[in-house]
Design an enzyme around this catalytic site. Sequence first.
Site, PDB file in Angstrom:
ATOM      1  CG  ASP A 108      29.784  -8.251  14.346  1.00 22.49           C
ATOM      2  OD1 ASP A 108      28.704  -8.657  14.807  1.00 22.49           O
ATOM      3  OD2 ASP A 108      30.237  -8.606  13.238  1.00 22.49           O
TER       4      ASP A 108
HETATM    5  N1  URA Z   1      27.594  -7.391   9.412  1.00 23.95           N
HETATM    6  C1  URA Z   1      28.600  -7.867  10.155  1.00 23.95           C
HETATM    7  O1  URA Z   1      29.266  -8.832   9.791  1.00 23.95           O
HETATM    8  N2  URA Z   1      28.880  -7.247  11.311  1.00 23.95           N
HETATM    9  C2  URA Z   1      28.211  -6.150  11.751  1.00 23.95           C
HETATM   10  O2  URA Z   1      28.529  -5.604  12.809  1.00 23.95           O
HETATM   11  C3  URA Z   1      27.160  -5.670  10.956  1.00 23.95           C
HETATM   12  C4  URA Z   1      26.859  -6.313   9.795  1.00 23.95           C
END
Ligand code: URA
Length: 240
Positions: A108
């Site tokens: 993310d």
């Molecule tokens: N899980 C999430 O919620 N975000 C990420 O970036 C990776 C795994």
Amino acid sequence: MIEIKKLRIDKILSSMGIGSRKEVKKYIKNGLVKINGEIIQDPGFLLNPHMQEIVFQGEEIRYQQFRYYMLNKPAGVISATEDKHDRTVIDLLAPQERQDLFPVGRLDKDTEGLLLLTNDGKLTHNLLSPKKRIPKTYFAKVQGQVTKEDQIAFEIGVVLEDGYQTLPAQLDILSSGDISKVEITIYEGKYHQIKRMFLSRGQKVLYLQRLSMGNLKLDENLATGDYRPLTQEEIEKIIV
Ligand code: URA
């Protein structure tokens, strides 16, 4: 035996980080490149880089078909090769190193930590294949207390808001309090998976950092935002 079709010399040199395609063409036209001891001035010259010796400005260039980099992704950049609005992880690389590279999966925008960048499509496919169940370990800060019950729920698998039941995941509680610290290992990679897993328990993830993917660990000496090529040993660890 490595099988490779003939490639253009300008493409080879730019993929090895010598310069952009335009710069490399200029170097070749200016006579800075020798193949098997002879200056060649045609950027479209075709050769097998494993069989023919390439010398640029007196230095031998060892061709590598695939390149692998470890990035310690900072928050605020997106895991894509290009974007209209945001900076991408590829923008963090020196321009001459960007050629052909893409991130292996997505973190993310606000997630930090280990992100592999490569031009090896087959490895990427294997690492992301749900069938391979590659473990990914994250460090997280979570609002509120994280308990043994959460640990057991993750071990069994929790049901996300869309009805999906997650695979068993391991939760290590490093500290529990107003803000808890945990390490969590998952074997799949659904969208916002860890945040949604905690949400299913009524908890909010405040910070997320990936620590490892398969046997590849984030280098502790790599500052956030920095990257480096994988060592040969690391490449062997990650090939699945
Ligand atoms: N899980 C999430 O919620 N975000 C990420 O970036 C990776 C795994």
